[in-house]
Design a protein around this motif. Sequence first.
Motif, short mmCIF file in Angstrom:
data_model
loop_
_atom_site.label_atom_id
_atom_site.label_comp_id
_atom_site.label_asym_id
_atom_site.label_seq_id
_atom_site.Cartn_x
_atom_site.Cartn_y
_atom_site.Cartn_z
N GLU A 114 27.24 61.40 -26.92
CA GLU A 114 26.17 61.18 -25.95
C GLU A 114 26.30 59.90 -25.12
N ASN A 115 27.53 59.40 -24.96
CA ASN A 115 27.67 58.22 -24.10
C ASN A 115 27.91 58.57 -22.64
N LEU A 116 28.22 59.85 -22.35
CA LEU A 116 28.39 60.28 -20.96
C LEU A 116 27.04 60.53 -20.32
N ILE A 117 26.79 59.84 -19.20
CA ILE A 117 25.51 60.01 -18.49
C ILE A 117 25.60 61.09 -17.44
N ASP A 118 26.61 60.98 -16.56
CA ASP A 118 26.71 61.90 -15.44
C ASP A 118 28.10 61.78 -14.83
N TYR A 119 28.40 62.63 -13.87
CA TYR A 119 29.64 62.53 -13.12
C TYR A 119 29.38 62.95 -11.68
N PHE A 120 30.11 62.31 -10.76
CA PHE A 120 29.87 62.49 -9.33
C PHE A 120 31.21 62.48 -8.59
N SER A 121 31.18 62.94 -7.35
CA SER A 121 32.29 62.70 -6.44
C SER A 121 32.13 61.29 -5.86
N ALA A 122 33.22 60.55 -5.79
CA ALA A 122 33.19 59.19 -5.25
C ALA A 122 34.52 58.90 -4.59
N ALA A 123 34.46 58.42 -3.35
CA ALA A 123 35.67 58.19 -2.57
C ALA A 123 36.38 56.89 -2.95
N SER A 124 35.69 56.00 -3.67
CA SER A 124 36.28 54.71 -4.01
C SER A 124 35.68 54.19 -5.31
N GLU A 125 36.34 53.20 -5.88
CA GLU A 125 35.81 52.58 -7.09
C GLU A 125 34.49 51.88 -6.81
N SER A 126 34.37 51.24 -5.65
CA SER A 126 33.13 50.55 -5.32
C SER A 126 31.96 51.52 -5.19
N GLU A 127 32.23 52.72 -4.68
CA GLU A 127 31.17 53.73 -4.60
C GLU A 127 30.75 54.17 -6.01
N CYS A 128 31.72 54.33 -6.89
CA CYS A 128 31.42 54.68 -8.28
C CYS A 128 30.58 53.58 -8.94
N TYR A 129 30.94 52.34 -8.66
CA TYR A 129 30.20 51.18 -9.18
C TYR A 129 28.75 51.21 -8.73
N GLN A 130 28.52 51.53 -7.45
CA GLN A 130 27.15 51.59 -6.95
C GLN A 130 26.39 52.77 -7.55
N LEU A 131 27.06 53.89 -7.78
CA LEU A 131 26.40 55.02 -8.43
C LEU A 131 25.95 54.65 -9.84
N CYS A 132 26.78 53.92 -10.55
CA CYS A 132 26.40 53.46 -11.88
C CYS A 132 25.22 52.50 -11.81
N SER A 133 25.20 51.65 -10.80
CA SER A 133 24.13 50.64 -10.69
C SER A 133 22.77 51.27 -10.45
N GLN A 134 22.74 52.50 -9.93
CA GLN A 134 21.48 53.16 -9.62
C GLN A 134 20.84 53.83 -10.82
N ASP A 135 21.53 53.86 -11.94
CA ASP A 135 21.00 54.47 -13.15
C ASP A 135 20.74 53.38 -14.17
N GLU A 136 19.50 53.26 -14.62
CA GLU A 136 19.15 52.17 -15.53
C GLU A 136 19.84 52.27 -16.88
N ALA A 137 20.38 53.44 -17.22
CA ALA A 137 21.08 53.59 -18.49
C ALA A 137 22.56 53.26 -18.39
N CYS A 138 23.11 53.21 -17.17
CA CYS A 138 24.56 53.07 -17.00
C CYS A 138 25.01 51.62 -17.19
N ARG A 139 26.04 51.46 -18.02
CA ARG A 139 26.63 50.15 -18.24
C ARG A 139 28.13 50.12 -17.95
N PHE A 140 28.76 51.31 -17.90
CA PHE A 140 30.21 51.39 -17.68
C PHE A 140 30.52 52.63 -16.83
N TYR A 141 31.70 52.62 -16.23
CA TYR A 141 32.12 53.75 -15.41
C TYR A 141 33.64 53.90 -15.50
#
Length: 310
Positions: A114-141
Amino acid sequence: MIRINIYLAIVIFSFNRIKCEFLRSKGCVTFQEGTTWEFDNDQAILPSVVSSELCATHCFENERCLGYTWYSFIEGSHNICILFDELRNQQSCENCVSGTGPADIPGSCEIEEENLIDYFSAASESECYQLCSQDEACRFYTWFDQSAILFKNECFTFTSCEKVSSCSDCKSGGMSCLDFTCPEYRVLNDPTRLMSHGQGNYCDSMDKNSEDYTTSPDWFGPGWYRFQLPAGGETMPDSTENLGYCGATSPGWVNGHHPSQAGEMRNETVCFKLFNDCSLGRDVSILNCGSYYLYYLLDTPACNLRYCST
């Protein structure tokens, strides 16, 4: 082996996601307008960087970068990106956006219970980082780049990353949350500011244009303001209102949206209804301070107009 594990986890996760909804927003604040850090000659300065997003990408590609500041204009120059390898002495700045870089993790976060929160399409690492930042449970990507065969440009977000597998086509990181401090402010707490209050003769201007009107008792000229009780709620209305409310003739309303994330600031327009919904307007900056909003307000353009709360 890690690809097989991720694939199986996605199958199970996709089924469970139909039944549950994850919390979003108010997560880790990773960028903010109007703040930067102490600068010295060791910091990298990049000219002609046309956006804060591109500046963030430069930071992610630099192993030493812990944070960045992008200036749309500074000391006669446009589009300047500064990369910081040390974040100290946070301070205010003009025409700027700053953000943090990730805490790099060598490899791919393995999926465990249960450590996987979600998965998305992301064009860059920085976009992935911002997607993680928008979820209060996310700590890693973990983000897989364009060379990945199975998960090309895919971003996986995690609550934990205790086990890591090696990979040549992915980048992983932990969140580096930005400590932000909201500016000092004055309080708008006059109870007649409520939209439920009737007409009055107040206005929010230090330069009264008629003896028939009075400057509001809690108005002290342009600056940062917060709505508080007994003035009602802590937000301005975001829809047009009728004449003759809020202790004035023309109540003000935000013709736009309030920022959704803590530390986020939006520039909008406050409209005042006279002959139409937005006969007169004033630019306003709205800052999300987590549990409340701050508004940078100017004197109203006439003295039968007022900023209101709802």
